[in-house]
Design a protein around this motif. Structure first.
Motif, PDB file in Angstrom:
ATOM      1  N   ARG A  27     -29.699  -3.443 -13.750  1.00 48.56           N
ATOM      2  CA  ARG A  27     -30.696  -4.361 -13.204  1.00 48.56           C
ATOM      3  C   ARG A  27     -30.031  -5.492 -12.417  1.00 48.56           C
ATOM      4  N   SER A  28     -28.933  -6.028 -12.943  1.00 47.35           N
ATOM      5  CA  SER A  28     -28.222  -7.107 -12.258  1.00 47.35           C
ATOM      6  C   SER A  28     -27.634  -6.638 -10.928  1.00 47.35           C
ATOM      7  N   ALA A  36     -29.182   2.018  -5.786  1.00 48.12           N
ATOM      8  CA  ALA A  36     -29.134   2.664  -7.100  1.00 48.12           C
ATOM      9  C   ALA A  36     -27.887   3.539  -7.215  1.00 48.12           C
ATOM     10  N   GLU A  37     -27.513   4.182  -6.097  1.00 46.63           N
ATOM     11  CA  GLU A  37     -26.332   5.039  -6.103  1.00 46.63           C
ATOM     12  C   GLU A  37     -25.057   4.220  -6.326  1.00 46.63           C
ATOM     13  N   THR A  38     -24.964   3.091  -5.624  1.00 46.85           N
ATOM     14  CA  THR A  38     -23.790   2.218  -5.778  1.00 46.85           C
ATOM     15  C   THR A  38     -23.715   1.670  -7.199  1.00 46.85           C
ATOM     16  N   ALA A  39     -24.848   1.164  -7.693  1.00 43.72           N
ATOM     17  CA  ALA A  39     -24.876   0.599  -9.045  1.00 43.72           C
ATOM     18  C   ALA A  39     -24.526   1.658 -10.082  1.00 43.72           C
ATOM     19  N   ALA A  76     -21.868 -11.111  -3.111  1.00 48.66           N
ATOM     20  CA  ALA A  76     -22.115 -12.552  -3.068  1.00 48.66           C
ATOM     21  C   ALA A  76     -23.335 -12.924  -3.911  1.00 48.66           C
ATOM     22  N   ARG A  77     -24.398 -12.118  -3.819  1.00 44.89           N
ATOM     23  CA  ARG A  77     -25.595 -12.396  -4.635  1.00 44.89           C
ATOM     24  C   ARG A  77     -25.319 -12.134  -6.115  1.00 44.89           C
ATOM     25  N   TYR A  78     -24.541 -11.107  -6.410  1.00 41.49           N
ATOM     26  CA  TYR A  78     -24.168 -10.811  -7.800  1.00 41.49           C
ATOM     27  C   TYR A  78     -23.335 -11.947  -8.372  1.00 41.49           C
TER      28      TYR A  78
END
Length: 285
Positions: A27-28, A36-39, A76-78
């Protein structure tokens, strides 16, 4: 994590243990803009590196490093929560940042004002006006794992009550007291705030309207988010009163004053533009 796998307990910044959740990490990552693939790929890579007692900071560092190699805007957002912590232990840049958040939402803002109360004078971190209403804002910057407790809420409320009852504070509208922290409030602080009418704002409170939500919605990212800047360069920008990434798009020449190498400026502005979903100003290279 399959049902057959044993639950792994990881150590939080406050020293407590919590069960590791792939769903929370997913989710983060996706909330930051990762696909979704990268995560999923990052979680797969991390799955066999999780061991009992590993710190959440270690997990974050590994996930952040992999995300940065794939997509810097998402990284950067993470990095946002850590970026707020990077505003510095003095708390002053955090006060400036909160002032900018209110200013960009249409308030007239002054910072570090001395205001007379009925009994004594008070230094107000942020004084924001909207119409006839006055908002008195106390900013409490904490390191990771430290909760803003009810003693702070009681102290801040008492100060604002003194200000609100001062004869020179009689205004046409309302006087509104705020307590804002970069971490979280204790349950007692939240209960007191609701009862006393003290407006509370933290990283994730109110639900869906916390600091992280406001920053994402308004794209008011601090310069400490940027992955293309060194710690020294970020510190230089804060020293120059450049707090928001969007300021760099409006004042790109400030990067030179912050001693950012010329051959790096383009990458910094590109990341900033992608993060803020804005085109670079014409003529800026």
């Amino acid at each position: 994590m399959s049902a057959q796998q044993a639950v792994q307990y990881v150590r939080k910044s406050d020293g407590g243990l919590v069960a590791f959740s792939e769903k929370k990490l997913l989710r983060s990552l996706t909330r930051s803009g990762a696909t979704a693939e990268t995560a999923g790929g990052i979680i797969t890579s991390l799955r066999h590196k999780i061991y009992p007692g590993i710190t959440t900071r270690e997990i974050y560092d590994q996930a952040f490093g992999m995300l940065k190699d794939i997509t810097r805007p998402a990284a950067a957002r993470y990095h946002l929560k850590r970026a707020i912590l990077e505003l510095g232990p003095s708390g002053f840049p955090f006060e400036q940042f909160i002032g900018e958040l209110f200013r960009r939402q249409g308030y007239q803002v002054q910072t570090n004002r001395i205001v007379g109360g009925r009994c004594v004078k008070h230094e107000v971190d942020v004084l924001a006006t909207a119409g006839d209403d006055l908002h008195f804002i106390e900013c409490k910057y904490h390191q990771a794992g430290i909760t803003c407790d009810v003693k702070i809420a009681l102290y801040v409320h008492a100060r604002f009550q003194d200000i609100a009852h001062a004869s020179d504070m009689k205004i046409a509208g309302k006087t509104v007291g705020w307590l804002i922290t970069n971490t979280r409030f204790s349950s007692d602080a939240l209960q007191f705030g609701k009862c006393a009418g003290l407006h509370l704002l933290s990283w994730d409170y109110p639900s869906g309207k916390g600091l992280k939500d406001i920053i994402d919605r308004e794209q008011l990212y601090p310069v400490t988010c940027l992955t293309t800047l060194s710690h020294y360069e970020k510190s230089r920008l804060l020293h120059l009163n450049v707090v928001l990434c969007s300021d760099l798009l409006e004042r790109p020449d400030v990067l030179k004053k912050a001693e950012v190498p010329q051959d790096k400026v383009g990458r910094v502005l590109e990341e900033t533009g992608n993060l803020c979903n804005k085109r670079l100003r014409a003529g800026v290279h």
